[in-house]
Motif scaffolding. Structure first.
Motif, PDB file in Angstrom:
ATOM      1  N   ALA A  39       0.828  -1.208   0.000  1.00  0.00           N
ATOM      2  CA  ALA A  39       0.000   0.000   0.000  1.00  0.00           C
ATOM      3  C   ALA A  39       0.866   1.263   0.000  1.00  0.00           C
ATOM      4  CB  ALA A  39      -0.938   0.006   1.201  1.00  0.00           C
ATOM      5  N   GLU A  40       2.006   1.231   0.702  1.00  0.00           N
ATOM      6  CA  GLU A  40       2.914   2.382   0.697  1.00  0.00           C
ATOM      7  C   GLU A  40       3.559   2.556  -0.677  1.00  0.00           C
ATOM      8  OE1 GLU A  40       4.379   2.626   5.329  1.00  0.00           O
ATOM      9  OE2 GLU A  40       5.284   1.117   4.028  1.00  0.00           O
ATOM     10  N   VAL A  41       3.906   1.450  -1.335  1.00  0.00           N
ATOM     11  CA  VAL A  41       4.432   1.532  -2.699  1.00  0.00           C
ATOM     12  C   VAL A  41       3.354   2.117  -3.606  1.00  0.00           C
ATOM     13  CG1 VAL A  41       5.256   0.205  -4.689  1.00  0.00           C
ATOM     14  CG2 VAL A  41       6.100  -0.328  -2.397  1.00  0.00           C
ATOM     15  N   GLY A  42       2.106   1.703  -3.407  1.00  0.00           N
ATOM     16  CA  GLY A  42       0.991   2.260  -4.166  1.00  0.00           C
ATOM     17  C   GLY A  42       0.862   3.755  -3.957  1.00  0.00           C
ATOM     18  N   THR A  43       1.072   4.210  -2.724  1.00  0.00           N
ATOM     19  CA  THR A  43       1.020   5.644  -2.427  1.00  0.00           C
ATOM     20  C   THR A  43       2.140   6.374  -3.158  1.00  0.00           C
ATOM     21  OG1 THR A  43       0.060   5.246  -0.243  1.00  0.00           O
ATOM     22  CG2 THR A  43       1.122   7.375  -0.588  1.00  0.00           C
ATOM     23  N   ALA A  44       3.353   5.839  -3.083  1.00  0.00           N
ATOM     24  CA  ALA A  44       4.487   6.475  -3.760  1.00  0.00           C
ATOM     25  C   ALA A  44       4.229   6.572  -5.262  1.00  0.00           C
ATOM     26  CB  ALA A  44       5.775   5.705  -3.487  1.00  0.00           C
ATOM     27  N   MET A  45       3.719   5.510  -5.861  1.00  0.00           N
ATOM     28  CA  MET A  45       3.427   5.525  -7.291  1.00  0.00           C
ATOM     29  C   MET A  45       2.292   6.497  -7.606  1.00  0.00           C
ATOM     30  SD  MET A  45       5.746   3.746  -8.574  1.00  0.00           S
ATOM     31  CE  MET A  45       5.190   3.738 -10.252  1.00  0.00           C
ATOM     32  N   ALA A  46       1.288   6.579  -6.740  1.00  0.00           N
ATOM     33  CA  ALA A  46       0.184   7.521  -6.938  1.00  0.00           C
ATOM     34  C   ALA A  46       0.705   8.951  -6.943  1.00  0.00           C
ATOM     35  CB  ALA A  46      -0.868   7.337  -5.851  1.00  0.00           C
ATOM     36  N   VAL A  47       1.611   9.259  -6.023  1.00  0.00           N
ATOM     37  CA  VAL A  47       2.193  10.599  -5.966  1.00  0.00           C
ATOM     38  C   VAL A  47       2.982  10.884  -7.241  1.00  0.00           C
ATOM     39  CG1 VAL A  47       3.901  12.050  -4.784  1.00  0.00           C
ATOM     40  CG2 VAL A  47       2.250  10.730  -3.456  1.00  0.00           C
ATOM     41  N   ILE A  48       3.812   9.943  -7.666  1.00  0.00           N
ATOM     42  CA  ILE A  48       4.625  10.140  -8.869  1.00  0.00           C
ATOM     43  C   ILE A  48       3.736  10.334 -10.101  1.00  0.00           C
ATOM     44  CG2 ILE A  48       6.234   8.991 -10.450  1.00  0.00           C
ATOM     45  CD1 ILE A  48       7.555   7.798  -7.886  1.00  0.00           C
ATOM     46  N   PHE A  49       2.704   9.506 -10.232  1.00  0.00           N
ATOM     47  CA  PHE A  49       1.805   9.642 -11.366  1.00  0.00           C
ATOM     48  C   PHE A  49       1.059  10.977 -11.315  1.00  0.00           C
ATOM     49  CE2 PHE A  49       2.867   5.498 -12.506  1.00  0.00           C
ATOM     50  CZ  PHE A  49       2.170   5.070 -13.621  1.00  0.00           C
ATOM     51  N   SER A  50       0.493  11.316 -10.169  1.00  0.00           N
ATOM     52  CA  SER A  50      -0.290  12.552 -10.045  1.00  0.00           C
ATOM     53  C   SER A  50       0.581  13.788 -10.215  1.00  0.00           C
ATOM     54  CB  SER A  50      -0.983  12.608  -8.681  1.00  0.00           C
ATOM     55  OG  SER A  50      -1.897  11.557  -8.550  1.00  0.00           O
ATOM     56  N   TYR A  51       1.713  13.827  -9.550  1.00  0.00           N
ATOM     57  CA  TYR A  51       2.589  15.006  -9.555  1.00  0.00           C
ATOM     58  C   TYR A  51       3.157  15.282 -10.946  1.00  0.00           C
ATOM     59  CZ  TYR A  51       5.805  18.378  -7.421  1.00  0.00           C
ATOM     60  OH  TYR A  51       6.481  19.516  -7.064  1.00  0.00           O
ATOM     61  N   ASN A  52       3.368  14.226 -11.719  1.00  0.00           N
ATOM     62  CA  ASN A  52       3.954  14.366 -13.051  1.00  0.00           C
ATOM     63  C   ASN A  52       2.915  14.357 -14.172  1.00  0.00           C
ATOM     64  OD1 ASN A  52       7.050  14.304 -12.709  1.00  0.00           O
ATOM     65  ND2 ASN A  52       6.298  12.746 -11.306  1.00  0.00           N
ATOM     66  N   GLY A  53       1.629  14.298 -13.813  1.00  0.00           N
ATOM     67  CA  GLY A  53       0.575  14.333 -14.816  1.00  0.00           C
ATOM     68  C   GLY A  53       0.548  13.117 -15.727  1.00  0.00           C
ATOM     69  N   ILE A  54       0.962  11.968 -15.210  1.00  0.00           N
ATOM     70  CA  ILE A  54       0.957  10.733 -15.996  1.00  0.00           C
ATOM     71  C   ILE A  54      -0.451  10.146 -15.940  1.00  0.00           C
ATOM     72  CG2 ILE A  54       1.918   8.407 -16.203  1.00  0.00           C
ATOM     73  CD1 ILE A  54       4.432   9.490 -14.791  1.00  0.00           C
ATOM     74  N   PRO A  55      -1.007   9.737 -17.084  1.00  0.00           N
ATOM     75  CA  PRO A  55      -2.356   9.153 -17.083  1.00  0.00           C
ATOM     76  C   PRO A  55      -2.424   7.948 -16.148  1.00  0.00           C
ATOM     77  CG  PRO A  55      -1.589   9.517 -19.327  1.00  0.00           C
ATOM     78  CD  PRO A  55      -0.429   9.779 -18.419  1.00  0.00           C
ATOM     79  N   ALA A  65       3.677  -4.026 -18.039  1.00  0.00           N
ATOM     80  CA  ALA A  65       4.122  -3.391 -19.285  1.00  0.00           C
ATOM     81  C   ALA A  65       3.498  -2.008 -19.450  1.00  0.00           C
ATOM     82  CB  ALA A  65       3.762  -4.268 -20.476  1.00  0.00           C
ATOM     83  N   HIS A  66       2.231  -1.873 -19.068  1.00  0.00           N
ATOM     84  CA  HIS A  66       1.538  -0.585 -19.153  1.00  0.00           C
ATOM     85  C   HIS A  66       2.183   0.431 -18.207  1.00  0.00           C
ATOM     86  CE1 HIS A  66      -2.656   1.500 -19.306  1.00  0.00           C
ATOM     87  NE2 HIS A  66      -1.719   2.218 -19.849  1.00  0.00           N
ATOM     88  N   LEU A  67       2.485  -0.006 -17.007  1.00  0.00           N
ATOM     89  CA  LEU A  67       3.139   0.860 -16.020  1.00  0.00           C
ATOM     90  C   LEU A  67       4.503   1.307 -16.534  1.00  0.00           C
ATOM     91  CD1 LEU A  67       3.331   2.091 -13.141  1.00  0.00           C
ATOM     92  CD2 LEU A  67       4.248  -0.102 -12.402  1.00  0.00           C
ATOM     93  N   GLU A  68       5.288   0.375 -17.024  1.00  0.00           N
ATOM     94  CA  GLU A  68       6.615   0.706 -17.552  1.00  0.00           C
ATOM     95  C   GLU A  68       6.523   1.658 -18.742  1.00  0.00           C
ATOM     96  OE1 GLU A  68       8.548  -2.997 -18.360  1.00  0.00           O
ATOM     97  OE2 GLU A  68       8.794  -3.468 -16.236  1.00  0.00           O
ATOM     98  N   GLN A  69       5.512   1.479 -19.584  1.00  0.00           N
ATOM     99  CA  GLN A  69       5.326   2.356 -20.741  1.00  0.00           C
ATOM    100  C   GLN A  69       5.047   3.786 -20.291  1.00  0.00           C
ATOM    101  OE1 GLN A  69       2.053   1.284 -23.264  1.00  0.00           O
ATOM    102  NE2 GLN A  69       2.137   3.196 -24.403  1.00  0.00           N
ATOM    103  N   HIS A  70       4.131   3.940 -19.347  1.00  0.00           N
ATOM    104  CA  HIS A  70       3.813   5.278 -18.838  1.00  0.00           C
ATOM    105  C   HIS A  70       5.044   5.957 -18.239  1.00  0.00           C
ATOM    106  CE1 HIS A  70      -0.377   5.622 -19.623  1.00  0.00           C
ATOM    107  NE2 HIS A  70      -0.756   4.667 -18.801  1.00  0.00           N
ATOM    108  N   LEU A  71       5.796   5.221 -17.440  1.00  0.00           N
ATOM    109  CA  LEU A  71       6.974   5.802 -16.797  1.00  0.00           C
ATOM    110  C   LEU A  71       8.070   6.104 -17.815  1.00  0.00           C
ATOM    111  CD1 LEU A  71       7.106   3.674 -13.527  1.00  0.00           C
ATOM    112  CD2 LEU A  71       6.333   6.032 -13.783  1.00  0.00           C
TER     113      LEU A  71
END
Length: 108
Positions: A39-55, A65-71
């Motif tokens: 859940a903490e990893v999920g939070t960190a990823m949520a912050v990275i996605f939200s802060y950087n405007g990643i869909p 593969a989808h996660l790696e593509q977005h990043l």
């Protein structure tokens, strides 16, 4: 002893619903380590996605593969946070301030 931790500000994870995240701490700082819960990893990823405007894709539709593509498509990832210093002898902590994110840690 002084402990130095890398912390991530979790304000950008508020109301995030695409995948499970951890309950925020009182100070809204998440210590990053190899001992984080899923859940903490999920939070960190949520912050990275939200802060950087990643869909964001909901967890049911998210593949590795989808996660790696977005990043990989993100030009420059940044994260709000910094270094937190904690003196265990005096129980005093110094948390990072604004406007100096983890992307600038080498400047410190």
């Amino acid at each position: 002893m002084v402990i130095v931790e890398v912390v991530l500000e979790t304000y950008d994870a508020v109301d995030f619903t695409a995948w499970p995240i951890a309950e925020p701490s009182r100070d809204r700082l998440l210590s990053l380590s190899g001992q984080m819960s899923p859940a903490e990893v999920g939070t960190a990823m949520a912050v990275i996605f939200s802060y950087n405007g990643i869909p964001v894709t909901h967890a049911a539709d998210l593949t590795e593969a989808h996660l790696e593509q977005h990043l990989a498509e993100a030009e420059c990832l940044i994260a709000p946070g910094g270094l937190r210093f904690h003196d265990t002898t005096t129980d005093v902590s110094v948390s990072p301030g604004c406007c100096f994110g983890l992307e600038n840690w080498r400047d410190w």
